[in-house]
Design an enzyme around this catalytic site. Sequence first.
Site, PDB file in Angstrom:
ATOM      1  N   ALA A 115      22.316  34.311 -57.567  1.00  0.00           N
ATOM      2  CA  ALA A 115      23.605  33.910 -58.120  1.00  0.00           C
ATOM      3  C   ALA A 115      24.591  35.056 -58.358  1.00  0.00           C
ATOM      4  CB  ALA A 115      23.386  33.159 -59.426  1.00  0.00           C
ATOM      5  N   GLY A 118      28.374  35.971 -59.128  1.00  0.00           N
ATOM      6  CA  GLY A 118      28.795  34.722 -59.745  1.00  0.00           C
ATOM      7  C   GLY A 118      29.975  33.995 -59.123  1.00  0.00           C
ATOM      8  N   SER A 119      30.496  34.457 -57.992  1.00  0.00           N
ATOM      9  CA  SER A 119      31.645  33.751 -57.411  1.00  0.00           C
ATOM     10  C   SER A 119      31.257  32.319 -57.053  1.00  0.00           C
ATOM     11  CB  SER A 119      32.181  34.483 -56.186  1.00  0.00           C
ATOM     12  OG  SER A 119      31.194  34.591 -55.188  1.00  0.00           O
ATOM     13  N   ASP A 165      12.135  36.448 -59.715  1.00  0.00           N
ATOM     14  CA  ASP A 165      12.064  36.515 -58.259  1.00  0.00           C
ATOM     15  C   ASP A 165      12.125  35.071 -57.759  1.00  0.00           C
ATOM     16  OD1 ASP A 165      11.272  36.547 -55.578  1.00  0.00           O
ATOM     17  OD2 ASP A 165       9.989  38.306 -55.878  1.00  0.00           O
ATOM     18  N   ASP A 189      22.099  31.339 -51.167  1.00  0.00           N
ATOM     19  CA  ASP A 189      23.017  32.353 -50.621  1.00  0.00           C
ATOM     20  C   ASP A 189      22.301  33.703 -50.741  1.00  0.00           C
ATOM     21  OD1 ASP A 189      25.716  33.195 -49.704  1.00  0.00           O
ATOM     22  OD2 ASP A 189      25.738  34.218 -51.629  1.00  0.00           O
ATOM     23  N   CYS A 242      26.147  36.418 -45.189  1.00  0.00           N
ATOM     24  CA  CYS A 242      27.366  37.019 -44.637  1.00  0.00           C
ATOM     25  C   CYS A 242      26.965  38.016 -43.555  1.00  0.00           C
ATOM     26  CB  CYS A 242      28.222  37.641 -45.731  1.00  0.00           C
ATOM     27  SG  CYS A 242      27.341  38.747 -46.830  1.00  0.00           S
TER      28      CYS A 242
END
Lengths: 314, 194
Positions: A115, A118-119, A165, A189, A242
């Site tokens: 996380a 935090g975006s 973890d 993500d 990304c």
Amino acid sequence: MTDGIDDPGDVLGRYEPLVDDVEAFRAACARPLPAVVRVNEIKATPDEVRAGFEEEGIAYETVDWHDGLLRLPDGDPGHSWAYVHGWVYGQEEVSAVPALVLDPEPGERVFDPCAAPGSKTTQLSALMEDTGLLVANDSNLGRLSALRSNAERCGVSNVAVTNADARNFSLKPFSEGDEDDPFDRALVDVPCSCEGTIRKNPDTLAGWTLDHVEGVAGVQKGILERAIEMTAPGGTVVYSTCTFAPEENEAVLDHALRNSDCELVEVDLPLESRPGVTEWEGEEYDPAVERARRIYPHHNDTGGFFCAKLEVTT
Amino acid sequence: MSDDGAAGDDAPAENQPHQFERLPATAAERDVPERATREGVVEFWAERYGVDPSVWEGYTFWEKGAGKVWAFADDLPSPVEVEALGMTFLRTGGEHWKPTTDAVQRFGRHATADDTVIDLSREQATRFLAGEDQELDWDGDWGYLVVRHEYGGGSVTGAVPDRADGPRPEPIGVGLFLHGELRSQVPKGRRREL
């Protein structure tokens, strides 16, 4: 052509076989990105933020594919009332994609295993209208403090922050009785080699190694596997990175399709993207990985991104 | 949910600083002395700031750290060991309870009292945000105030259903009003020179 980028191993050259216009791809990677903010709809509407920016004399441009994103030609407005009030969050525009694909609903139970800072967590909370349970986890305690301060400024009140973890995350604290109560959705993500962020950080590729890619891919598989396990049948898991590296993208999905109870579903994105690749350096992946989406810098003038939507089966 | 087996029944009646424990509904259900109650928290916001109790319907309140109350928009079995749960919300313990900056920024828009909610001019708001104390002509209460200013106005539609069209006074943080002076309680990390 890629002047200004620190890419000694020509990592970008590695992906030329995957892109449709090599020159445009390289040129886009070398161009810096404007600062972008996302409107934090827990506290304000896009109309209010635009009015606030006008009041403060902050220039902005709208992003055509999303009303709640504003490009800022003069840079990030960390020193503005809009920021102080928690009305905006600095976030690269492609990074707003996975939470939209996950599409959580108010009142649901949602897991955000990686996380910090935090975006996406704050975006998920806003999509949930700050109701339900959002479990925001990160393995790194230092990054967790950034997550907490961002969530606080945004007024997020439906989050439980954990430091574990994600590969062996326990549902116990979030369950009643002896049975684990699963999540409705998870946004996986994962940490990655970040090649898609080259326009923000021109030295991203300076220390790139194949060893790192392969190591991080193992971690990614473990996190995705555990997230699928903890999500209810019929629930949604979104996997995003990304990076352009198929080892960290399609190969991880291929692994999940073979080892976990899930299938890949179609994703309809509001911006231009390409399908996942089914072959890479002698490896062949499950043809379903084509349903994943690759976002390249030259198609929408953004950073690079990878996003896939999975449905959990029994 | 309250039946956690022997561990719950035998738990020492004191605050455990490493875990979140849900506030008891009322004083009658309290086992940790001095702990705030849900009833007390709701009453505090209603009586001091005029916040309608229905605002808290979806919320549970928790204590972690002595006197530190957190507001969480859902519920979990208590106690729970996590790093954070919802947002820091209220400091109890002292004689005067003190809302946090997060709580005032998030919920201060529901405050309707006119003797504890103060609207500053842009110039005053800027000084307040920078952490400055300022002399102020204020007829309302002493103590902790909800400090607001008008921002993001114009004929826009509000994010909150209870807001009429037009400029919305947006809460900035907590001020302490004493002896004709408004003292900024904005935490150091949240102060800005605008």
